[in-house]
Every structure is written in structure tokens, then in C-alpha cells.
Design a protein around this motif. Structure first.
Motif, PDB file in Angstrom:
ATOM      1  N   PHE A  57     -62.461 -26.113  48.339  1.00 25.48           N
ATOM      2  CA  PHE A  57     -62.638 -25.088  47.298  1.00 25.48           C
ATOM      3  C   PHE A  57     -64.032 -24.468  47.398  1.00 25.48           C
ATOM      4  O   PHE A  57     -64.201 -23.269  47.194  1.00 25.48           O
ATOM      5  CB  PHE A  57     -62.435 -25.701  45.902  1.00 25.48           C
ATOM      6  CG  PHE A  57     -60.999 -25.930  45.546  1.00 25.48           C
ATOM      7  CD1 PHE A  57     -60.301 -24.995  44.796  1.00 25.48           C
ATOM      8  CD2 PHE A  57     -60.325 -27.069  45.980  1.00 25.48           C
ATOM      9  CE1 PHE A  57     -58.962 -25.197  44.470  1.00 25.48           C
ATOM     10  CE2 PHE A  57     -58.993 -27.281  45.669  1.00 25.48           C
ATOM     11  CZ  PHE A  57     -58.302 -26.347  44.915  1.00 25.48           C
TER      12      PHE A  57
ATOM     13  N   ASN B 189     -53.781 -24.870  43.388  1.00 25.99           N
ATOM     14  CA  ASN B 189     -54.189 -25.191  44.762  1.00 25.99           C
ATOM     15  C   ASN B 189     -54.891 -23.986  45.408  1.00 25.99           C
ATOM     16  O   ASN B 189     -54.949 -22.897  44.835  1.00 25.99           O
ATOM     17  CB  ASN B 189     -52.960 -25.618  45.582  1.00 25.99           C
ATOM     18  CG  ASN B 189     -51.842 -24.596  45.481  1.00 25.99           C
ATOM     19  OD1 ASN B 189     -52.112 -23.389  45.500  1.00 25.99           O
ATOM     20  ND2 ASN B 189     -50.602 -25.035  45.356  1.00 25.99           N
ATOM     21  N   LEU B 190     -55.411 -24.239  46.616  1.00 29.17           N
ATOM     22  CA  LEU B 190     -56.193 -23.200  47.313  1.00 29.17           C
ATOM     23  C   LEU B 190     -55.425 -21.889  47.427  1.00 29.17           C
ATOM     24  O   LEU B 190     -55.973 -20.813  47.199  1.00 29.17           O
ATOM     25  CB  LEU B 190     -56.522 -23.660  48.730  1.00 29.17           C
ATOM     26  CG  LEU B 190     -57.707 -24.586  48.963  1.00 29.17           C
ATOM     27  CD1 LEU B 190     -57.864 -24.817  50.451  1.00 29.17           C
ATOM     28  CD2 LEU B 190     -59.003 -24.047  48.373  1.00 29.17           C
TER      29      LEU B 190
ATOM     30  N   LYS C 214     -55.955 -32.815  46.767  1.00 28.19           N
ATOM     31  CA  LYS C 214     -56.729 -31.613  47.104  1.00 28.19           C
ATOM     32  C   LYS C 214     -58.109 -32.076  47.575  1.00 28.19           C
ATOM     33  O   LYS C 214     -58.544 -33.173  47.252  1.00 28.19           O
ATOM     34  CB  LYS C 214     -56.894 -30.726  45.854  1.00 28.19           C
ATOM     35  CG  LYS C 214     -55.613 -30.055  45.406  1.00 28.19           C
ATOM     36  CD  LYS C 214     -55.854 -29.175  44.196  1.00 28.19           C
ATOM     37  CE  LYS C 214     -55.348 -29.794  42.923  1.00 28.19           C
ATOM     38  NZ  LYS C 214     -55.391 -28.970  41.732  1.00 28.19           N
TER      39      LYS C 214
ATOM     40  N   LEU D 265     -65.628 -23.768  39.363  1.00 32.27           N
ATOM     41  CA  LEU D 265     -65.060 -24.948  40.024  1.00 32.27           C
ATOM     42  C   LEU D 265     -65.147 -26.161  39.111  1.00 32.27           C
ATOM     43  O   LEU D 265     -66.240 -26.590  38.733  1.00 32.27           O
ATOM     44  CB  LEU D 265     -65.828 -25.236  41.331  1.00 32.27           C
ATOM     45  CG  LEU D 265     -65.476 -26.557  42.024  1.00 32.27           C
ATOM     46  CD1 LEU D 265     -64.046 -26.547  42.553  1.00 32.27           C
ATOM     47  CD2 LEU D 265     -66.462 -26.869  43.150  1.00 32.27           C
TER      48      LEU D 265
ATOM     49  N   ALA E 290     -60.304 -30.481  41.072  1.00 33.79           N
ATOM     50  CA  ALA E 290     -60.139 -30.241  42.515  1.00 33.79           C
ATOM     51  C   ALA E 290     -59.988 -31.548  43.302  1.00 33.79           C
ATOM     52  O   ALA E 290     -59.798 -31.531  44.517  1.00 33.79           O
ATOM     53  CB  ALA E 290     -61.321 -29.437  43.049  1.00 33.79           C
TER      54      ALA E 290
ATOM     55  N   SER F  34     -56.557 -18.630  45.445  1.00 33.68           N
ATOM     56  CA  SER F  34     -57.029 -17.571  46.318  1.00 33.68           C
ATOM     57  C   SER F  34     -56.346 -16.238  46.002  1.00 33.68           C
ATOM     58  O   SER F  34     -56.983 -15.181  45.959  1.00 33.68           O
ATOM     59  CB  SER F  34     -56.759 -17.985  47.770  1.00 33.68           C
ATOM     60  OG  SER F  34     -57.116 -16.961  48.618  1.00 33.68           O
TER      61      SER F  34
END
Ligand SMILES: [Zn+2]
Length: 255
Positions: A180, A147-148, A175, A165, A170, A152
Motif C-alpha cells: 500500500f 484491497n490494492l 494483505k 493508510l 492493511a 487503486s
């Protein structure tokens, strides 16, 4: 923007590149993995000459099951050694970007522990990749942990690690794909594109799932993305794949 297609690591590499070239893709996503597309079996000269024949460029891709986030330290160290064997091949093929996939430990280990294991391995891999003139990209996979927040943490803690990506991935677990793109567009250098219904990683042709491709393309263009997009489609026949390629080109040009 360049559109590419994948080789199958368990099938004849040269034949597949020939097919990709004949069908006018711009590049090949070189899935170098067990058990055919492995360093000891790849014929570098032959691969180089077929890429040249069709004027194809290439991006690199290591096995999605490379255990960079294993809780077992020795296995993480082996993953680094194994990746380096492929870095040597990618360098000889003059590839610039190489994908390393996320890998999460079993659920008795927390998200943070999984993040830490991966950061530790990725830092070492990035350092080694410099010796081979490669740039590494991190591809989040098809789990809820990709997940983000977790991605991150990994991207911000490993400098010189780029973002790959996978649009299908995603779209899973509610999500939002465009989140993203918004968050990581500065590190974004490569894309895998395929469709699904948001529940399973189906790798369908474009338009066969629920991904709003137009919306995603608009977001990518908003940030001036002009890199490589691989159609990582596993389902359907060749016609569906080539139709997806035409559709992507058309949508891209009209946005
Ligand atoms: Zn992918």
C-alpha cells in the motif's frame, strides 16, 4: 513526523483533548461522530482554545459508518449532506485534512458496484469540500474488499482525493502493508497505526500483534513520509498507549 491521538466521540471532547495535550502528543485526530462529538454539541470556541493551550494541531475524521457506498441512492445523498454538516465544523476549527472511510455494499453487490457507488459519492464530496478549504482523504477499512485493486480504482478515479493508510487494516486478509505504501505513497497524507494478528481488527498497542513496525517505518522513510501518524489504539491501558508513542518516536528517529 507528528504523533497524534484520538478523541472518543461518545465522551467529553474537551477532557480528552486536555489529556492528549498534557501527555505531549503533537496533534489530535478529531473523531467527530455520534453521539457527543456532533455539530450541534461541539463548542468550537472551547475546542479552539484548548488546542491552542497545548499547541496541538488537528486532523478531521468523520464516522466510519457513513454510508458513502450504499446501494441506495437516497442514502448516499444523505451521507453527503451529513458529511457537509461536519465540514462546516472542521473549517471553523481550521482543519486541513478530513478522513472519509470506505463503505462497501452487501455482498450481493459486486466489488465493482461498490467501487462505483463510492466513486460517485466521493467525487461529490471532494467538490463540496473545496468550499470549506478542506482536503479529503480516503481510509480503506477492515474488509477483504479494501484491497490494492479496489482502492487503486477509487483513488485514481477521484482527483484531489488523498490516501489515509490504516496500517492495522492493511495487515488483514494476508494483505501486505508495504504494498500500500509503495503503490499510494504519492497520495499518502495521514496514517493510523495500531497492531493486530492479521485476522481481526484488534487495535492493539504496538508490539502486541504481528506487524513488523520497523519494516513499515523503513518503507515510509524510504518515500520521505513526514506527515501525521495517529495511534489508533483501543486496547490496553494509558501506559501501553504512552509506551507505544515512545516506541514509535524512537524507531522513527533511528531509521
Ligand atoms: Zn483507522
Amino acid at each position: 513526523m507528528k504523533i497524534g491521538y484520538i478523541i472518543h466521540p461518545r465522551k467529553d471532547v474537551i477532557k480528552r483533548i486536555e489529556w492528549i495535550g498534557k501527555h505531549k502528543f503533537d496533534f489530535v485526530d478529531l473523531f467527530l461522530e455520534e453521539d457527543i462529538a456532533v455539530p450541534e454539541k461541539i463548542n468550537i470556541a472551547q475546542v479552539k482554545s484548548i488546542l491552542k493551550k497545548y499547541n496541538l494541531s488537528a486532523v478531521g475524521h468523520t464516522a466510519w459508518y457513513l454510508p458513502i457506498g450504499s446501494p441506495i441512492k437516497l442514502i448516499r445523498e444523505c451521507a453527503i449532506k451529513e458529511a457537509e454538516r461536519y465540514f462546516k465544523i472542521f473549517r471553523q476549527l481550521k482543519v486541513e485534512y478530513v478522513t472519509i472511510h470506505a463503505f462497501w455494499p452487501p455482498s450481493i453487490f459486486s466489488d465493482n458496484e461498490g467501487v462505483e457507488y463510492q466513486i460517485e459519492t466521493l467525487k461529490k464530496l471532494v467538490k463540496i469540500s473545496r468550499n470549506y478549504n478542506l482536503r479529503l482523504m480516503y481510509e480503506p477499512i477492515d474488509t477483504e474488499r479494501d484491497n490494492l485493486k479496489n482502492v487503486s480504482k477509487i483513488l485514481s478515479n477521484v482527483s484531489e482525493l488523498y490516501f489515509h493508510l490504516d496500517i492495522g487494516h492493511a495487515n488483514l486478509y494476508k494483505k501486505k502493508i508495504n504494498d500500500f505504501i509503495k503503490k499510494f505513497h504519492k497520495k499518502l497524507v495521514h496514517i493510523h497505526l495500531h497492531d493486530n494478528h492479521g485476522k481481526e481488527d484488534e487495535h492493539l498497542p504496538l508490539g502486541k500483534g504481528n506487524i513488523d513496525i520497523e519494516k513499515v517505518i523503513r518503507e515510509l522513510r524510504k518515500y520521505d513520509y513526514d506527515g501525521t501518524i495517529t495511534l489508533e489504539i483501543f486496547k490496553g491501558n494509558n501506559k501501553d498507549l504512552l509506551r507505544s508513542k515512545d516506541k514509535l518516536r524512537k524507531l522513527w528517529n533511528s531509521e
